[in-house]
Design a protein around this motif. Structure first.
Motif, mmCIF file in Angstrom:
data_model
loop_
_atom_site.group_PDB
_atom_site.id
_atom_site.type_symbol
_atom_site.label_atom_id
_atom_site.label_comp_id
_atom_site.label_asym_id
_atom_site.label_seq_id
_atom_site.Cartn_x
_atom_site.Cartn_y
_atom_site.Cartn_z
ATOM 1 N N UNK A 66 -4.006 -3.463 -2.302
ATOM 2 C CA UNK A 66 -3.088 -2.585 -2.841
ATOM 3 C C UNK A 66 -1.657 -3.129 -2.611
ATOM 4 N N UNK A 67 -0.727 -2.930 -3.496
ATOM 5 C CA UNK A 67 0.494 -3.213 -3.450
ATOM 6 C C UNK A 67 1.519 -2.206 -3.655
ATOM 7 N N UNK B 234 -9.587 -1.680 -3.650
ATOM 8 C CA UNK B 234 -9.032 -1.849 -2.499
ATOM 9 C C UNK B 234 -9.363 -0.515 -1.685
ATOM 10 N N UNK B 235 -9.968 0.645 -2.230
ATOM 11 C CA UNK B 235 -10.106 1.898 -1.707
ATOM 12 C C UNK B 235 -11.774 2.032 -1.533
ATOM 13 N N UNK C 12 -12.098 -5.836 6.777
ATOM 14 C CA UNK C 12 -10.804 -5.009 6.167
ATOM 15 C C UNK C 12 -9.797 -5.344 7.104
ATOM 16 N N UNK D 147 -11.747 7.663 -6.975
ATOM 17 C CA UNK D 147 -10.813 6.833 -6.072
ATOM 18 C C UNK D 147 -11.435 5.557 -6.366
ATOM 19 N N UNK D 148 -11.772 5.051 -7.533
ATOM 20 C CA UNK D 148 -12.537 3.876 -8.008
ATOM 21 C C UNK D 148 -11.827 2.476 -7.793
ATOM 22 N N UNK D 149 -10.453 2.708 -7.313
ATOM 23 C CA UNK D 149 -9.782 1.167 -7.020
ATOM 24 C C UNK D 149 -10.499 0.336 -6.183
ATOM 25 N N UNK E 244 -4.815 -1.969 6.306
ATOM 26 C CA UNK E 244 -5.107 -0.586 5.251
ATOM 27 C C UNK E 244 -4.928 -1.149 3.734
ATOM 28 N N UNK E 245 -4.269 -2.200 3.522
ATOM 29 C CA UNK E 245 -4.236 -2.593 1.964
ATOM 30 C C UNK E 245 -4.892 -3.692 1.563
ATOM 31 N N UNK F 254 0.807 -1.229 -0.044
ATOM 32 C CA UNK F 254 0.060 0.017 -0.050
ATOM 33 C C UNK F 254 0.802 1.248 0.212
#
Lengths: 333, 164
Positions: A332-333, A133-134, A300, A129-131, A303-304, A24
């Motif tokens: 996220x990576x 993980x978000x 969750x 912010x469409x990713x 965070x990532x 992340x």
């Protein structure tokens, strides 16, 4: 920026801390100003009257270069639907390498930045912010992908006016079409200009306003004007967010589409969250609005990494939005 | 005042001073101070600007240098106090914000392991900014502003109340 920090950490491990890779936070190529990052997601879908489908939906790679100069480069390429698995079939037929973003920035100051290239259309909040993980849901509110082209190729002026209270973010953009590597499944701008502003009213509350005037490549001659409002409030794990848009069309001589969604998130404990969303969408040719309901539970992990499950149902479904069960994992990576 | 009361008054004054002064000193020690490189001339004009720097919304000093903010680790009580007082949120409450910024290619401030690391980094990096307990800062760094326990900004930090 990296070199002095790395050198500092290397010279005094007792007090310093080297910039180790953390999911992340991306990975900065040693001794360069080049950073790589991205995200991946996989979806499990059971839509009404359709078989189960497992999809590697996104393998997205960010690459950005940001040195000590005022020049900056950013790109995002996304391998979409790399692999689709159904009961008796495994396929890569839907794979598509999308160019999500490719732009160069020049920072004159915090308040005045220039961007050239392909970028996300700054309308509302979700599109920016469409990713996977978000966001809290596997499916995306229909209005954030149907009401306007999600990407634009052109120029943008943007910045943060730090002299205005807690800092007013703005962006003003224009496009003359000619989309860089257009996605065949999405409409693109033929021409467009617009603006978006957002302001943190409080540390936990931000509101934004959008305006866009455009023609789409598949509907030449139909000029559209769109206004929108968006907001998000979050505190102690709770979150309420929403967007609304109102669009007019020259061909229809007035209101063409209006809609909005409101989404709530509440912590359940042990990293579990309840998610609910209601979306309303009314198109000019429809005699009644479409209503989309969604309820889900997310985990969750950190965070990532997030796991999502949701069930959605549409009432008066004129937009062919498939209801059903969706689950996904995104990192996220 | 009758002579008989004078020793009592002195005793009372001493007792009150003994009660108040350590508290005042403790208040100074509890303050955080924002530090920049000595001789850099970098100034912080209010808490909103400081917050904008630590949210990476403000990335340039007035002289055009790119700001290099550094943080203490998220579980450090001084980081938590700084985050709450300046940004209005605890570090973990900013996870979503930093995910969004990361999506746009902006990384959070770098994290250094200790106050000494912050001082050493800031002292050798002209565009850096960090924070330490007021009484931990020394002559290797310049004191920009202090943050009192209510989050107020003190433009001219003083270490007069710090233990020598």
């Amino acid at each position: 920026m990296v070199l002095p920090l790395t050198a500092f950490a290397a010279t005094d491990n007792a007090v310093g801390q080297a910039w180790e890779y953390q999911p992340g936070d991306g990975w900065t190529v040693p001794h360069t100003d080049l950073t790589a990052g991205g995200y991946a997601s996989s979806d499990l879908t059971k839509e009404s009257s359709e078989p189960w489908t497992l999809d590697i939906s996104h393998l997205s790679l960010f690459l950005w270069w940001s040195g000590d100069s005022r020049f900056r480069f950013f790109s995002e390429t996304d391998l979409e639907n790399a692999l689709t698995i159904q009961a008796r079939r495994t396929s890569t037929d839907g794979a598509y390498l999308a160019l999500e973003r490719l732009y160069a920035d020049w920072a004159q100051s915090d308040a005045l930045n220039f961007r050239f290239g392909k970028f996300l259309t700054p309308i509302g909040r979700w599109n920016l912010i469409h990713a996977a993980p978000l966001v809290w849901t596997t499916s995306r509110p229909v209005m954030t992908v149907q009401a306007f082209p999600t990407n634009a190729t052109g120029a943008m002026v943007y910045g943060t006016l730090t002299s205005v209270g807690a800092g007013l973010d703005y962006s003003v953009y224009g496009s003359i079409g000619k989309e860089l590597r257009p996605d065949p499944d999405l409409d693109t701008f033929k021409e467009a200009f617009g603006a978006h502003v957002s302001y943190p009213v409080q540390p936990s509350l931000e509101i934004g306003f959008s305006f866009a005037s455009y023609e789409e490549a598949n509907e030449v001659g139909d000029h559209k004007n769109l206004i929108g409002v968006d907001g998000v409030w979050s505190q102690n794990g709770y979150e309420i967010s929403g967007e609304a848009i109102y669009r007019t069309s020259s061909e229809k001589g007035g209101m063409d589409e209006r809609g909005g969604y409101i989404q709530g998130v509440a912590p359940l404990g042990n990293k579990f969250y309840a998610v609910g969303r209601y979306e309303y969408l009314l198109e000019s040719h429809a005699d009644a609005p479409s209503n989309l309901w969604l309820a889900g539970v997310d985990y969750r992990w950190n965070r990532s990494l997030i796991l999502k499950t949701e069930f959605s149902k549409a009432q008066h479904n004129l937009i062919q939005e498939p209801g059903g069960f969706l689950a996904s994992v995104a990192a996220l990576f | 005042m009758p002579r008989v009361w004078r020793p009592i008054a002195k005793l009372l004054a001493f007792a009150i001073a003994a009660a108040i002064l350590p508290a005042a000193a403790a208040g100074t020690e509890d303050q955080l101070v924002v530090v920049v490189a000595p001789g850099s001339g970098h100034r912080i004009e209010g808490r909103d600007i400081l917050a904008a720097i630590y949210r990476r919304k403000k990335q340039y000093w007035n002289d055009g240098q790119r700001i290099e903010p550094v943080n203490l680790p998220p579980d450090d009580p001084r980081r938590q106090r700084f985050s709450q007082l300046v940004l209005g949120l605890m570090p973990q409450q900013l996870d979503g914000y930093w995910n969004e910024m990361y999506f746009h290619g902006v990384l959070p401030p770098h994290v250094l392991a200790s106050v000494e690391a912050v001082i050493r980094f800031v002292s050798t990096t002209p565009a850096a900014i960090g924070y330490t307990p007021l009484c931990s800062a020394d002559t290797r760094v310049a004191l920009a502003v202090a943050i009192d326990v209510q989050g107020g900004i003190i433009d001219k930090p003083s270490q007069d109340g710090c233990p020598r």
